[in-house]
Each structure stands twice: as structure tokens, then as C-alpha cells.
Design an enzyme around this catalytic site. Structure first.
Site, mmCIF file in Angstrom:
data_model
loop_
_atom_site.group_PDB
_atom_site.id
_atom_site.type_symbol
_atom_site.label_atom_id
_atom_site.label_comp_id
_atom_site.label_asym_id
_atom_site.label_seq_id
_atom_site.Cartn_x
_atom_site.Cartn_y
_atom_site.Cartn_z
ATOM 1 N N ASP A 21 18.209 33.051 9.549
ATOM 2 C CA ASP A 21 18.037 34.448 9.134
ATOM 3 C C ASP A 21 19.206 35.284 9.631
ATOM 4 O OD1 ASP A 21 16.819 36.512 7.835
ATOM 5 O OD2 ASP A 21 15.276 36.860 9.358
ATOM 6 N N GLY A 22 19.511 36.320 8.878
ATOM 7 C CA GLY A 22 20.539 37.263 9.297
ATOM 8 C C GLY A 22 21.839 37.177 8.519
ATOM 9 N N ARG A 34 26.195 40.722 0.300
ATOM 10 C CA ARG A 34 25.254 39.787 0.952
ATOM 11 C C ARG A 34 25.641 38.325 0.719
ATOM 12 N NH1 ARG A 34 20.607 41.607 2.862
ATOM 13 N NH2 ARG A 34 19.616 39.611 2.445
ATOM 14 N N HIS A 38 25.833 34.650 2.866
ATOM 15 C CA HIS A 38 25.198 33.363 2.547
ATOM 16 C C HIS A 38 26.227 32.232 2.575
ATOM 17 C CE1 HIS A 38 21.485 35.297 1.932
ATOM 18 N NE2 HIS A 38 21.815 35.917 0.805
ATOM 19 N N TRP A 70 12.579 34.857 -4.313
ATOM 20 C CA TRP A 70 12.858 35.204 -5.719
ATOM 21 C C TRP A 70 12.778 36.702 -5.955
ATOM 22 C CZ3 TRP A 70 14.795 31.262 -8.374
ATOM 23 C CH2 TRP A 70 14.399 29.958 -8.052
ATOM 24 N N LEU A 132 21.242 11.368 11.469
ATOM 25 C CA LEU A 132 20.415 12.587 11.418
ATOM 26 C C LEU A 132 19.588 12.644 10.139
ATOM 27 C CD1 LEU A 132 19.858 15.370 12.834
ATOM 28 C CD2 LEU A 132 21.538 16.341 11.265
HETATM 29 C C1 IPE Z 1 12.782 33.713 5.744
HETATM 30 O O1 IPE Z 1 13.692 34.753 5.838
HETATM 31 C C2 IPE Z 1 13.174 32.798 4.626
HETATM 32 C C3 IPE Z 1 14.394 32.036 4.867
HETATM 33 C C4 IPE Z 1 15.113 32.032 5.933
HETATM 34 C C5 IPE Z 1 14.778 31.187 3.764
HETATM 35 P P1 IPE Z 1 13.450 36.140 5.105
HETATM 36 O O2 IPE Z 1 14.557 37.015 5.510
HETATM 37 O O3 IPE Z 1 13.244 35.916 3.648
HETATM 38 O O4 IPE Z 1 12.060 36.597 5.727
HETATM 39 P P2 IPE Z 1 11.443 38.039 5.954
HETATM 40 O O5 IPE Z 1 11.508 38.747 4.638
HETATM 41 O O6 IPE Z 1 12.281 38.694 6.993
HETATM 42 O O7 IPE Z 1 10.051 37.772 6.426
HETATM 43 C C1 IPE Z 2 18.678 34.348 5.513
HETATM 44 O O1 IPE Z 2 19.411 35.515 5.600
HETATM 45 C C2 IPE Z 2 18.974 33.550 4.278
HETATM 46 C C3 IPE Z 2 17.935 33.611 3.234
HETATM 47 C C4 IPE Z 2 16.749 34.114 3.362
HETATM 48 C C5 IPE Z 2 18.278 33.031 1.948
HETATM 49 P P1 IPE Z 2 18.910 36.864 4.936
HETATM 50 O O2 IPE Z 2 19.461 36.948 3.572
HETATM 51 O O3 IPE Z 2 17.424 36.978 5.024
HETATM 52 O O4 IPE Z 2 19.608 37.918 5.888
HETATM 53 P P2 IPE Z 2 19.030 39.328 6.362
HETATM 54 O O5 IPE Z 2 17.686 39.077 6.959
HETATM 55 O O6 IPE Z 2 18.953 40.181 5.135
HETATM 56 O O7 IPE Z 2 20.042 39.806 7.345
HETATM 57 MG MG MG Z 3 16.162 37.848 6.358
#
Ligand code: IPE
Ligand code: IPE
Ligand code: MG
Length: 242
Positions: A21-22, A34, A38, A70, A132
Site C-alpha cells: 500500500d502507498g 498515481r 504503481h 475496480w 521461493l
Molecule cells: C488494499 O489496498 C488492496 C491492495 C493493496 C491491492 P487499498 O488501498 O485498496 O485499500 P483501502 O482502500 O485503503 O482499504
Molecule cells: C497500493 O497502493 C496498490 C494498489 C492498491 C493497487 P495504492 O494505490 O492503494 O496507494 P495509496 O493508498 O493511494 O497511497
Molecule cells: Mg491504498
């Protein structure tokens, strides 16, 4: 498994799962779109596979795209799917070089046909590898996984190939996407959020959780070592008394 990591003897978890995440915030900090985040996140995953295996971890599972993702803009979803396309095709050679077996969990029926095909090829091409075990959760949702498993079990009972008394915890586990994987010992979530967001709800019943503010593209080997150190401080009791 006990391992000497940078001069310290540590008990290394067999299965580490990560909620990546992030990526979006990482890009935003750099005033970039964004999808730039990724891309950096995908590169970090490749590096992480090498680092984590060298640290002695045998199973590494990452949450790459949830059944809820989605809801994001078409542009973002397309960008993520294109990164995946690249990854799936390019990683056959690298995975074989690193003796890595790749699996994908989640509902494939909603994915583009070329992606489904690339997944099948990658899984097939790496299934003999003994290093792995790397698993990508793609269009994965824990509740959706349980729904699919329950449908499959109900069908078996209805058709007479299973009895109600067959439905043990192991039987349910064997009907999940993760049937071939042990449960995660350690679950990491980056970026400061402290929630599960529908990731492996059945499988993490007894996992240890490590939350860190580090954004996924910045998460490095030293951060894994820190998480393993934290794991070593935990006393896993599984409901018993020690
Ligand atoms: C969880 O992250 C899903 C993935 C890392 C693929 P999100 O960013 O989608 O989750 P929420 O919206 O913060 O719960
Ligand atoms: C995690 O990063 C990757 C996916 C959920 C695909 P985010 O896209 O959720 O990044 P933030 O949470 O918006 O920073
Ligand atoms: Mg996120």
C-alpha cells in the site's frame, strides 16, 4: 527457520504476506500521476522477491489488486493491468533464473483473456521451481474467495461427492485459492494503514501483524529485517498457555 541475518540469529517466518500500500501517495509526494507510483511499486516487488528469499523466507504473497480496486478510475485500472501484463510476460525468464515458482490467486473470470493466458503460461513455466513460492493476489477478495469455496463445496454435497460431515476446517482450506500454501506467519501492511482490506481473512487467523508507515515503493531489505525482528519478539500461543 533460524538464520544468521547481519550477525543476528533470527527465526525467519516461513510465509510472509504483504498488503502493498502507498503507491499513490508515493507518486503524489513527487507530484507525479498515481501510475508512476504503481510502476515503482512493481519494481519494488521484483527486488523484494530476491531480498526475502535471501533472508530465508519460503513463501511470499502480495496483494496487488483487490476485488474492490475496480472502483478506481479507468486510467488507473488500465495502468495497473498493463504493468501486470508486462510483469507476467517478462518474469518467466527471471523467475526460472531465480528458481522461483509463481502462482496467482483471486477470481480470474473478470480479467482480460490475454492476462488469464499469461498467468497460465507463467504458472506452468515455473511450476517445477523449488525456490521461493511467490503468489500474487489479483482481483482477489477474501469474502469473494470464501463465496467461491462455499459454492464449490455446496455443489459437491449436492452432487453427492462430499458429505456434510466432510466439511472440516482442512476441507475448507483445501477449497480456497491458497490450498497449496501454508497460512502466513507474518502479515505486513505498508503506508500506515492498519486494516486488512479483505486480504486472506481465513488464512491470517493466527498470523502476526506488522504495520509500518513506510510507503511500499520505499520498502527495502532493511525494512523486511525490521519486520522479522518484530516477529521474533512475538510469542505465538495459538490459544494455549506458554
Ligand atoms: C488494499 O489496498 C488492496 C491492495 C493493496 C491491492 P487499498 O488501498 O485498496 O485499500 P483501502 O482502500 O485503503 O482499504
Ligand atoms: C497500493 O497502493 C496498490 C494498489 C492498491 C493497487 P495504492 O494505490 O492503494 O496507494 P495509496 O493508498 O493511494 O497511497
Ligand atoms: Mg491504498
Amino acid at each position: 527457520m533460524e538464520k544468521n541475518i547481519d550477525g543476528e540469529i533470527l527465526n525467519v517466518p516461513r510465509h510472509v504476506a504483504v498488503i502493498l500500500d502507498g503507491n499513490g501517495r508515493w507518486a503524489k509526494k513527487r507530484l507525479m500521476p498515481r501510475n508512476y507510483g504503481h510502476k515503482a511499486g512493481a519494481q519494488a516487488v521484483e527486488q523484494a522477491c530476491e531480498d526475502i528469499y535471501n533472508l530465508g523466507v519460503q513463501y511470499f504473497t502480495v496483494y496487488a489488486f483487490s476485488t474492490e480496486n475496480w472502483k478506481r478510475s479507468v486510467e488507473e485500472v488500465t495502468g495497473i493491468m498493463n504493468l501486470l501484463r508486462n510483469y507476467l510476460v517478462n518474469s518467466i525468464e527471471r523467475s526460472n533464473k531465480n528458481n522461483m515458482r509463481v502462482r496467482v490467486i483471486g477470481d480470474r473470470t473478470a480479467l482480460a483473456l490475454d492476462i488469464v493466458d499469461a498467468i497460465r503460461k507463467l504458472e506452468d513455466a515455473t511450476k517445477q521451481n523449488t525456490g521461493l513460492n511467490f503468489t500474487i493476489a489479483l482481483n482477489y477478495g477474501g469474502r469473494d474467495e470464501l463465496r467461491r469455496a462455499m459454492t464449490a463445496i455446496a455443489k459437491e454435497v449436492k452432487e453427492g461427492s462430499a458429505e456434510l460431515t466432510d466439511i472440516t476446517e482442512d476441507f475448507i482450506s483445501a477449497h480456497l485459492d491458497t490450498a497449496e500454501l501454508p497460512d502466513p506467519d507474518l502479515l505486513i501492511r505498508t503506508s500506515g494503514e492498519e486494516r486488512i482490506s479483505n486480504f486472506l481473512p481465513w488464512q491470517i487467523a493466527y498470523s502476526e501483524f506488522y504495520f509500518t508507515p513506510v510507503l511500499w515503493p520505499d520498502f527495502k531489505r532493511a525494512d523486511f529485517v525490521e519486520a522479522i525482528r518484530y516477529y521474533n519478539k512475538r510469542d505465538r500461543r495459538y490459544g494455549g498457555v506458554k
